[in-house]
Design a protein around this motif. Structure first.
Motif, PDB file in Angstrom:
ATOM      1  N   GLY A   1       0.962  -1.135   0.194  1.00 36.94           N
ATOM      2  CA  GLY A   1       0.203   0.018  -0.070  1.00 36.94           C
ATOM      3  C   GLY A   1       0.819   1.087   0.042  1.00 36.94           C
ATOM      4  N   THR A   2       2.117   1.248   0.084  1.00 36.20           N
ATOM      5  CA  THR A   2       3.105   2.209   0.046  1.00 36.20           C
ATOM      6  C   THR A   2       3.886   2.302  -1.167  1.00 36.20           C
ATOM      7  OG1 THR A   2       4.976   1.191   1.000  1.00 36.20           O
ATOM      8  CG2 THR A   2       3.262   2.237   2.600  1.00 36.20           C
ATOM      9  N   CYS A   3       4.198   3.762  -1.400  1.00 42.53           N
ATOM     10  CA  CYS A   3       4.787   3.974  -2.697  1.00 42.53           C
ATOM     11  C   CYS A   3       6.140   2.849  -2.901  1.00 42.53           C
ATOM     12  CB  CYS A   3       5.221   5.522  -2.798  1.00 42.53           C
ATOM     13  SG  CYS A   3       4.010   6.488  -3.005  1.00 42.53           S
ATOM     14  N   VAL A   4       6.306   2.788  -4.142  1.00 45.63           N
ATOM     15  CA  VAL A   4       7.597   1.900  -4.479  1.00 45.63           C
ATOM     16  C   VAL A   4       8.426   2.800  -5.370  1.00 45.63           C
ATOM     17  CG1 VAL A   4       8.558   0.029  -5.630  1.00 45.63           C
ATOM     18  CG2 VAL A   4       6.244  -0.323  -4.477  1.00 45.63           C
ATOM     19  N   ARG A   5       9.725   2.915  -5.065  1.00 42.09           N
ATOM     20  CA  ARG A   5      10.949   3.532  -5.433  1.00 42.09           C
ATOM     21  C   ARG A   5      11.989   2.964  -5.651  1.00 42.09           C
ATOM     22  NH1 ARG A   5       6.730   6.150  -6.307  1.00 42.09           N
ATOM     23  NH2 ARG A   5       6.043   8.231  -5.634  1.00 42.09           N
ATOM     24  N   ASP A   6      12.775   3.401  -6.679  1.00 43.71           N
ATOM     25  CA  ASP A   6      14.191   2.927  -6.839  1.00 43.71           C
ATOM     26  C   ASP A   6      15.272   3.689  -5.897  1.00 43.71           C
ATOM     27  OD1 ASP A   6      15.200   1.030  -8.686  1.00 43.71           O
ATOM     28  OD2 ASP A   6      14.848   2.277 -10.212  1.00 43.71           O
TER      29      ASP A   6
ATOM     30  N   PRO B   1       5.068   3.658  11.764  1.00 46.53           N
ATOM     31  CA  PRO B   1       4.911   4.949  11.444  1.00 46.53           C
ATOM     32  C   PRO B   1       3.680   5.786  11.265  1.00 46.53           C
ATOM     33  CG  PRO B   1       5.377   3.266   9.372  1.00 46.53           C
ATOM     34  CD  PRO B   1       5.620   2.720  10.876  1.00 46.53           C
ATOM     35  N   GLU B   2       3.656   6.889  11.613  1.00 44.78           N
ATOM     36  CA  GLU B   2       2.329   7.602  11.467  1.00 44.78           C
ATOM     37  C   GLU B   2       1.726   7.574   9.817  1.00 44.78           C
ATOM     38  OE1 GLU B   2       2.932  11.600  12.759  1.00 44.78           O
ATOM     39  OE2 GLU B   2       3.126  10.896  14.896  1.00 44.78           O
ATOM     40  N   ILE B   3       0.569   7.532   9.767  1.00 42.25           N
ATOM     41  CA  ILE B   3       0.219   7.455   8.346  1.00 42.25           C
ATOM     42  C   ILE B   3      -0.626   8.784   7.924  1.00 42.25           C
ATOM     43  CG2 ILE B   3      -1.230   6.289   6.463  1.00 42.25           C
ATOM     44  CD1 ILE B   3       1.129   4.642   7.614  1.00 42.25           C
ATOM     45  N   GLY B   4      -0.010   9.280   6.953  1.00 36.95           N
ATOM     46  CA  GLY B   4      -0.692  10.875   6.742  1.00 36.95           C
ATOM     47  C   GLY B   4      -1.334  10.618   5.274  1.00 36.95           C
ATOM     48  N   PRO B   5      -1.873  11.810   4.801  1.00 36.66           N
ATOM     49  CA  PRO B   5      -2.830  11.488   3.678  1.00 36.66           C
ATOM     50  C   PRO B   5      -1.586  11.560   2.364  1.00 36.66           C
ATOM     51  CG  PRO B   5      -2.747  13.818   4.373  1.00 36.66           C
ATOM     52  CD  PRO B   5      -2.164  12.989   5.548  1.00 36.66           C
ATOM     53  N   ARG B   6      -2.073  11.091   1.173  1.00 35.82           N
ATOM     54  CA  ARG B   6      -1.112  11.285   0.048  1.00 35.82           C
ATOM     55  C   ARG B   6      -0.654  12.593  -0.284  1.00 35.82           C
ATOM     56  NH1 ARG B   6      -3.642   7.285  -5.043  1.00 35.82           N
ATOM     57  NH2 ARG B   6      -4.084   5.460  -3.858  1.00 35.82           N
ATOM     58  N   ARG B   7       0.532  12.608  -0.898  1.00 39.26           N
ATOM     59  CA  ARG B   7       0.888  13.898  -1.385  1.00 39.26           C
ATOM     60  C   ARG B   7       0.485  14.100  -2.919  1.00 39.26           C
ATOM     61  NH1 ARG B   7       7.357  13.854   0.216  1.00 39.26           N
ATOM     62  NH2 ARG B   7       7.089  12.071  -1.411  1.00 39.26           N
ATOM     63  N   ALA B   8       0.053  15.128  -3.131  1.00 36.45           N
ATOM     64  CA  ALA B   8      -0.329  15.259  -4.592  1.00 36.45           C
ATOM     65  C   ALA B   8       0.700  15.019  -5.512  1.00 36.45           C
ATOM     66  CB  ALA B   8      -0.861  16.743  -4.722  1.00 36.45           C
ATOM     67  N   GLY B   9       0.480  14.193  -6.696  1.00 38.23           N
ATOM     68  CA  GLY B   9       1.502  13.913  -7.531  1.00 38.23           C
ATOM     69  C   GLY B   9       2.310  12.662  -7.430  1.00 38.23           C
ATOM     70  N   ASP B  10       2.244  12.231  -6.039  1.00 36.55           N
ATOM     71  CA  ASP B  10       3.009  10.880  -5.944  1.00 36.55           C
ATOM     72  C   ASP B  10       2.537   9.629  -6.759  1.00 36.55           C
ATOM     73  OD1 ASP B  10       5.120  12.031  -4.439  1.00 36.55           O
ATOM     74  OD2 ASP B  10       4.209  11.158  -2.574  1.00 36.55           O
ATOM     75  N   PRO B  11       3.283   8.986  -7.879  1.00 39.51           N
ATOM     76  CA  PRO B  11       2.867   7.910  -8.264  1.00 39.51           C
ATOM     77  C   PRO B  11       2.897   6.776  -7.471  1.00 39.51           C
ATOM     78  CG  PRO B  11       4.950   8.744  -9.302  1.00 39.51           C
ATOM     79  CD  PRO B  11       4.316   9.763  -8.353  1.00 39.51           C
ATOM     80  N   ALA B  12       2.053   5.633  -7.553  1.00 40.81           N
ATOM     81  CA  ALA B  12       2.353   4.383  -6.629  1.00 40.81           C
ATOM     82  C   ALA B  12       3.870   3.706  -6.775  1.00 40.81           C
ATOM     83  CB  ALA B  12       1.427   3.631  -7.222  1.00 40.81           C
ATOM     84  N   ARG B  13       4.375   3.943  -8.173  1.00 36.88           N
ATOM     85  CA  ARG B  13       5.453   3.100  -8.429  1.00 36.88           C
ATOM     86  C   ARG B  13       6.388   3.871  -9.604  1.00 36.88           C
ATOM     87  NH1 ARG B  13       7.465  -2.251  -9.006  1.00 36.88           N
ATOM     88  NH2 ARG B  13       8.900  -2.497 -10.993  1.00 36.88           N
ATOM     89  N   ILE B  14       7.686   4.113  -9.133  1.00 38.14           N
ATOM     90  CA  ILE B  14       8.793   4.470 -10.089  1.00 38.14           C
ATOM     91  C   ILE B  14       9.750   3.767 -10.002  1.00 38.14           C
ATOM     92  CG2 ILE B  14      10.013   6.515 -11.184  1.00 38.14           C
ATOM     93  CD1 ILE B  14       8.041   8.419 -10.116  1.00 38.14           C
ATOM     94  N   VAL B  15       9.977   2.671 -10.898  1.00 32.96           N
ATOM     95  CA  VAL B  15      11.162   1.785 -10.963  1.00 32.96           C
ATOM     96  C   VAL B  15      11.993   2.113 -12.507  1.00 32.96           C
ATOM     97  CG1 VAL B  15      11.913  -0.347 -10.493  1.00 32.96           C
ATOM     98  CG2 VAL B  15      10.222   0.420  -9.256  1.00 32.96           C
TER      99      VAL B  15
END
Length: 320
Positions: free
Chosen positions: A213-218, A273-287
């Protein structure tokens, strides 16, 4: 063989300097110390304090040290803040690069490795980013990096200039206990600073279409990144042809949730970790795929996630 490293007193730059020195290549640092630290460099590292906007300073450095190439890392690197400071961002990253290229041409320096960014892609609509993925930067920072690539490519058509640009994503870890990430915006420093202050780290959104459920990044280790810069410089010095751009990607990525769990395990500090709202423009995955860099630059992921966290945490604690 002597190379100027612009921004060489920064977190990434100082690792590049040490990688050059480890191969017996003289690295001359040009840095205005706006974010870099002189303490990240050994006392015997040739150091020129000044801005890449100062063409005369650059030409003098090239001439004095017999420079044959440049690794261009200097620039304003805060994508989010660049939206509030677009003119400053363009001055530092676009005008600065143009000034550097002019000084190189005047001094007869004909090789450059450019530090570009995954920000040139914006929010890609593919699972795995390649060098051919459409470029849609979404901030003045990303735009300025893409323009930097264009400037270098255009200059190479007008004057002798061997070049390549390295696009990378999230750089973490430490290759030396006395160098740590000083950015106030990057994930690792934010998490470590929160833990050291007794606060709970925060995740921005946990409802993405990813395994946890959290963003995936390189995330790539800074020492691996530094090695790729050295290989690129050596190939250009040897007259070998390189592609105009390379992605330094992991090929699979890591989620923010995985990083939080690794941090808790490495530090021994239990937290949820505290869970806050999504940040605008954050894609789910960038790899990104690193296949081309593996082919030409000996690029590979030499460090595990645990090793990235361990090295970064050790360096950050040493700085307390």
């Amino acid at each position: 063989m002597s190379w100027v490293i612009t921004g060489g007193a920064g977190y990434i730059g100082s690792h590049v300097v040490r990688a050059f020195q480890a191969k017996g290549i003289e690295a001359v640092v040009v840095d205005d110390l706006s974010t870099g630290r002189r303490s990240f460099l050994s006392d015997d590292t040739p150091f020129v304090e000044g801005s890449i906007l100062d063409g005369a300073l650059l030409e003098n450095a090239f001439d004095e040290h017999g420079v044959t190439g440049v690794v261009h890392l200097a620039g304003y690197k805060y994508a989010g803040v660049s939206v509030q400071r677009p003119l400053h961002t363009y001055q530092q990253n676009v005008t600065g690069t143009a000034t550097l290229l002019a000084a190189m041409e005047s001094a007869g320096v004909g090789r450059i490795v450019f530090s570009s960014s995954a920000a040139v892609y914006g929010t890609p609509d593919v699972d795995l980013v390649t060098e051919d993925t459409p470029k849609r930067p979404e901030s003045p920072y990303g735009e300025s990096k893409l323009i930097g690539e264009w400037l270098i490519a255009d200059q190479a058509k007008a004057a002798p200039l061997a070049h390549t640009s390295l696009r990378y994503f999230n750089v973490v870890g430490s290759g030396a206990p006395d160098i740590f990430d000083v950015s106030p915006h990057n994930l690792f420093p934010l998490v470590f600073d929160a833990l050291l202050a007794g606060r709970t780290p925060r995740i921005n959104g946990d409802d993405y279409a990813t395994p946890d459920g959290t963003c995936v990044r390189d995330y790539i280790h800074v020492a691996d990144l530094a090695e790729a810069h050295v290989v690129a410089a050596q190939r250009l010095e040897a007259g070998e042809a390189l592609d105009p751009v390379y992605n330094l990607g992991s090929g699979d990525g890591v989620s923010v949730g995985e990083i939080m769990r690794a941090v808790a395990e490495v530090t021994g500090i239990e937290f949820s970790p505290e869970i806050g709202p999504r940040r605008a423009g954050d894609p789910a995955r960038i790899v990104a795929s690193g296949e081309r860099a593996a082919r030409d630059l000996e690029w590979k992921m030499r460090h595990t996630l645990a090793e990235m966290v361990e090295s970064a945490w050790a360096a950050r604690k040493a700085a307390v």
